[in-house]
Design a protein around this motif. Sequence first.
Motif, PDB file in Angstrom:
ATOM      1  N   TYR A 140       0.828  -1.204   0.000  1.00  0.00           N
ATOM      2  CA  TYR A 140       0.000   0.000   0.000  1.00  0.00           C
ATOM      3  C   TYR A 140       0.867   1.260   0.000  1.00  0.00           C
ATOM      4  CZ  TYR A 140      -3.411   3.482   1.241  1.00  0.00           C
ATOM      5  OH  TYR A 140      -4.195   4.598   1.229  1.00  0.00           O
ATOM      6  N   PHE A 141       1.850   1.321   0.879  1.00  0.00           N
ATOM      7  CA  PHE A 141       2.677   2.519   0.969  1.00  0.00           C
ATOM      8  C   PHE A 141       3.536   2.724  -0.274  1.00  0.00           C
ATOM      9  CE2 PHE A 141       1.890   2.099   5.603  1.00  0.00           C
ATOM     10  CZ  PHE A 141       1.302   3.345   5.770  1.00  0.00           C
ATOM     11  N   ILE A 142       4.049   1.667  -0.854  1.00  0.00           N
ATOM     12  CA  ILE A 142       4.848   1.810  -2.072  1.00  0.00           C
ATOM     13  C   ILE A 142       3.991   2.360  -3.203  1.00  0.00           C
ATOM     14  CG2 ILE A 142       6.029   0.506  -3.889  1.00  0.00           C
ATOM     15  CD1 ILE A 142       7.157  -1.273  -1.626  1.00  0.00           C
ATOM     16  N   PHE A 143       2.801   1.788  -3.372  1.00  0.00           N
ATOM     17  CA  PHE A 143       1.946   2.229  -4.473  1.00  0.00           C
ATOM     18  C   PHE A 143       1.365   3.619  -4.235  1.00  0.00           C
ATOM     19  CE2 PHE A 143       2.303  -2.035  -5.949  1.00  0.00           C
ATOM     20  CZ  PHE A 143       2.022  -1.987  -7.293  1.00  0.00           C
ATOM     21  N   SER A 144       0.929   3.903  -3.009  1.00  0.00           N
ATOM     22  CA  SER A 144       0.245   5.178  -2.786  1.00  0.00           C
ATOM     23  C   SER A 144       1.193   6.331  -2.513  1.00  0.00           C
ATOM     24  CB  SER A 144      -0.757   5.039  -1.637  1.00  0.00           C
ATOM     25  OG  SER A 144      -0.077   4.796  -0.428  1.00  0.00           O
ATOM     26  N   HIS A 145       2.305   6.101  -1.828  1.00  0.00           N
ATOM     27  CA  HIS A 145       3.179   7.208  -1.457  1.00  0.00           C
ATOM     28  C   HIS A 145       4.358   7.406  -2.403  1.00  0.00           C
ATOM     29  CE1 HIS A 145       0.778   6.905   2.135  1.00  0.00           C
ATOM     30  NE2 HIS A 145       1.341   8.003   2.615  1.00  0.00           N
ATOM     31  N   TYR A 146       4.920   6.318  -2.922  1.00  0.00           N
ATOM     32  CA  TYR A 146       6.092   6.457  -3.779  1.00  0.00           C
ATOM     33  C   TYR A 146       5.745   6.458  -5.261  1.00  0.00           C
ATOM     34  CZ  TYR A 146       8.657   5.829   0.498  1.00  0.00           C
ATOM     35  OH  TYR A 146       9.138   5.992   1.761  1.00  0.00           O
ATOM     36  N   LEU A 147       4.839   5.591  -5.667  1.00  0.00           N
ATOM     37  CA  LEU A 147       4.425   5.560  -7.070  1.00  0.00           C
ATOM     38  C   LEU A 147       3.260   6.497  -7.346  1.00  0.00           C
ATOM     39  CD1 LEU A 147       4.691   1.720  -7.712  1.00  0.00           C
ATOM     40  CD2 LEU A 147       6.327   3.497  -8.332  1.00  0.00           C
ATOM     41  N   LEU A 148       2.682   7.066  -6.288  1.00  0.00           N
ATOM     42  CA  LEU A 148       1.574   8.026  -6.364  1.00  0.00           C
ATOM     43  C   LEU A 148       0.372   7.484  -7.125  1.00  0.00           C
ATOM     44  CD1 LEU A 148       3.646  11.276  -6.978  1.00  0.00           C
ATOM     45  CD2 LEU A 148       2.789  10.378  -4.802  1.00  0.00           C
ATOM     46  N   ILE A 149       0.079   6.208  -6.905  1.00  0.00           N
ATOM     47  CA  ILE A 149      -1.092   5.581  -7.507  1.00  0.00           C
ATOM     48  C   ILE A 149      -2.216   5.642  -6.478  1.00  0.00           C
ATOM     49  CG2 ILE A 149      -2.064   3.432  -8.392  1.00  0.00           C
ATOM     50  CD1 ILE A 149       0.772   2.757  -9.360  1.00  0.00           C
ATOM     51  N   PRO A 150      -3.315   6.292  -6.813  1.00  0.00           N
ATOM     52  CA  PRO A 150      -4.405   6.377  -5.836  1.00  0.00           C
ATOM     53  C   PRO A 150      -5.101   5.031  -5.666  1.00  0.00           C
ATOM     54  CG  PRO A 150      -5.061   7.394  -7.906  1.00  0.00           C
ATOM     55  CD  PRO A 150      -3.617   6.992  -8.053  1.00  0.00           C
ATOM     56  N   LEU A 151      -5.033   4.508  -4.470  1.00  0.00           N
ATOM     57  CA  LEU A 151      -5.699   3.247  -4.156  1.00  0.00           C
ATOM     58  C   LEU A 151      -6.983   3.546  -3.385  1.00  0.00           C
ATOM     59  CD1 LEU A 151      -2.605   1.160  -3.057  1.00  0.00           C
ATOM     60  CD2 LEU A 151      -3.834   1.030  -5.211  1.00  0.00           C
ATOM     61  N   PRO A 152      -7.983   2.679  -3.513  1.00  0.00           N
ATOM     62  CA  PRO A 152      -9.245   2.930  -2.814  1.00  0.00           C
ATOM     63  C   PRO A 152      -9.064   2.941  -1.299  1.00  0.00           C
ATOM     64  CG  PRO A 152      -9.392   0.944  -4.191  1.00  0.00           C
ATOM     65  CD  PRO A 152      -8.019   1.474  -4.319  1.00  0.00           C
ATOM     66  N   GLN A 153      -9.649   3.961  -0.648  1.00  0.00           N
ATOM     67  CA  GLN A 153      -9.594   4.062   0.807  1.00  0.00           C
ATOM     68  C   GLN A 153     -10.735   3.300   1.460  1.00  0.00           C
ATOM     69  OE1 GLN A 153      -7.182   5.655   2.678  1.00  0.00           O
ATOM     70  NE2 GLN A 153      -6.137   5.709   0.724  1.00  0.00           N
ATOM     71  N   GLY A 154     -11.812   3.118   0.747  1.00  0.00           N
ATOM     72  CA  GLY A 154     -12.960   2.400   1.288  1.00  0.00           C
ATOM     73  C   GLY A 154     -13.884   3.312   2.071  1.00  0.00           C
ATOM     74  N   VAL A 155     -15.127   2.936   2.126  1.00  0.00           N
ATOM     75  CA  VAL A 155     -16.119   3.714   2.879  1.00  0.00           C
ATOM     76  C   VAL A 155     -16.393   3.101   4.241  1.00  0.00           C
ATOM     77  CG1 VAL A 155     -17.228   4.623   0.810  1.00  0.00           C
ATOM     78  CG2 VAL A 155     -18.037   2.478   1.777  1.00  0.00           C
ATOM     79  N   LEU A 156     -15.828   1.923   4.506  1.00  0.00           N
ATOM     80  CA  LEU A 156     -16.062   1.243   5.756  1.00  0.00           C
ATOM     81  C   LEU A 156     -15.596   2.081   6.955  1.00  0.00           C
ATOM     82  CD1 LEU A 156     -17.048  -1.369   7.133  1.00  0.00           C
ATOM     83  CD2 LEU A 156     -14.718  -2.207   6.954  1.00  0.00           C
ATOM     84  N   LEU A 157     -14.441   2.711   6.842  1.00  0.00           N
ATOM     85  CA  LEU A 157     -13.899   3.524   7.916  1.00  0.00           C
ATOM     86  C   LEU A 157     -14.014   5.025   7.614  1.00  0.00           C
ATOM     87  CD1 LEU A 157     -10.735   1.391   8.689  1.00  0.00           C
ATOM     88  CD2 LEU A 157     -12.873   1.458   9.960  1.00  0.00           C
ATOM     89  N   GLY A 158     -15.018   5.416   6.891  1.00  0.00           N
ATOM     90  CA  GLY A 158     -15.236   6.829   6.590  1.00  0.00           C
ATOM     91  C   GLY A 158     -14.371   7.353   5.453  1.00  0.00           C
ATOM     92  N   GLY A 159     -13.846   6.477   4.607  1.00  0.00           N
ATOM     93  CA  GLY A 159     -13.092   6.918   3.452  1.00  0.00           C
ATOM     94  C   GLY A 159     -11.653   7.249   3.745  1.00  0.00           C
ATOM     95  N   SER A 160     -11.178   7.038   4.964  1.00  0.00           N
ATOM     96  CA  SER A 160      -9.794   7.354   5.278  1.00  0.00           C
ATOM     97  C   SER A 160      -9.283   6.365   6.323  1.00  0.00           C
ATOM     98  CB  SER A 160      -9.682   8.774   5.815  1.00  0.00           C
ATOM     99  OG  SER A 160      -8.380   9.018   6.261  1.00  0.00           O
ATOM    100  N   LEU A 161      -8.129   5.824   6.069  1.00  0.00           N
ATOM    101  CA  LEU A 161      -7.491   4.943   7.036  1.00  0.00           C
ATOM    102  C   LEU A 161      -6.543   5.791   7.882  1.00  0.00           C
ATOM    103  CD1 LEU A 161      -6.702   1.917   4.705  1.00  0.00           C
ATOM    104  CD2 LEU A 161      -8.615   2.173   6.267  1.00  0.00           C
ATOM    105  N   PRO A 162      -6.729   5.851   9.186  1.00  0.00           N
ATOM    106  CA  PRO A 162      -5.958   6.787  10.007  1.00  0.00           C
ATOM    107  C   PRO A 162      -4.458   6.544   9.991  1.00  0.00           C
ATOM    108  CG  PRO A 162      -7.275   5.296  11.379  1.00  0.00           C
ATOM    109  CD  PRO A 162      -7.650   5.041   9.966  1.00  0.00           C
TER     110      PRO A 162
END
Length: 165
Positions: A140-162
């Motif tokens: 998750y961190f490699i794809f979202s933070h380094y490759l800047l690929i937006p991955l789904p956050q989900g609506v289960l936890l309000g759209g954001s993983l803390p």
Amino acid sequence: MRDVFAGIGFMIAGVVTIITAQQFPTLPSLQYGPSLFPSLVGGGFCIGGAVLTLNALWQRRKVVAQELHEESTLAATSPPEKISWAMVLPPVAIVFYILASDYLGAMPTITIIMFLLMLLRKTKLYVALATSLVMSSAIYFIFSHYLLIPLPQGVLLGGSLPWTS
């Protein structure tokens, strides 16, 4: 014969992946866009499916030729092979990710998939849990933070993983 159908299935999945990837938006500042990696995966699916299909057809052709040369008509037949979960679960996992990642989020979905695949391979429970948590976080961190690929956050936890911000 099931390898032929599996190979054809992989080729179809590869073509669908490539067609879907070509619909991704392009970024004017880069020579490649978000469609590159899925297109490469789809191409790999097509090549692997073609090799699997051709190999199965080649083996089938050799078996048929051998049976024609045998004079005995009472050749022993083997019982039909069972479909194992090891063969069925990876495509099911891909479909599960597509359907569940928008609701659960990418990281929990990847964790569940990795955990189940490791349990299928008879990995110890604590090893499977620890490895799936660590590796899904790393992915998750490699794809979202380094490759800047937006991955789904989900609506289960309000759209954001803390823990991901």
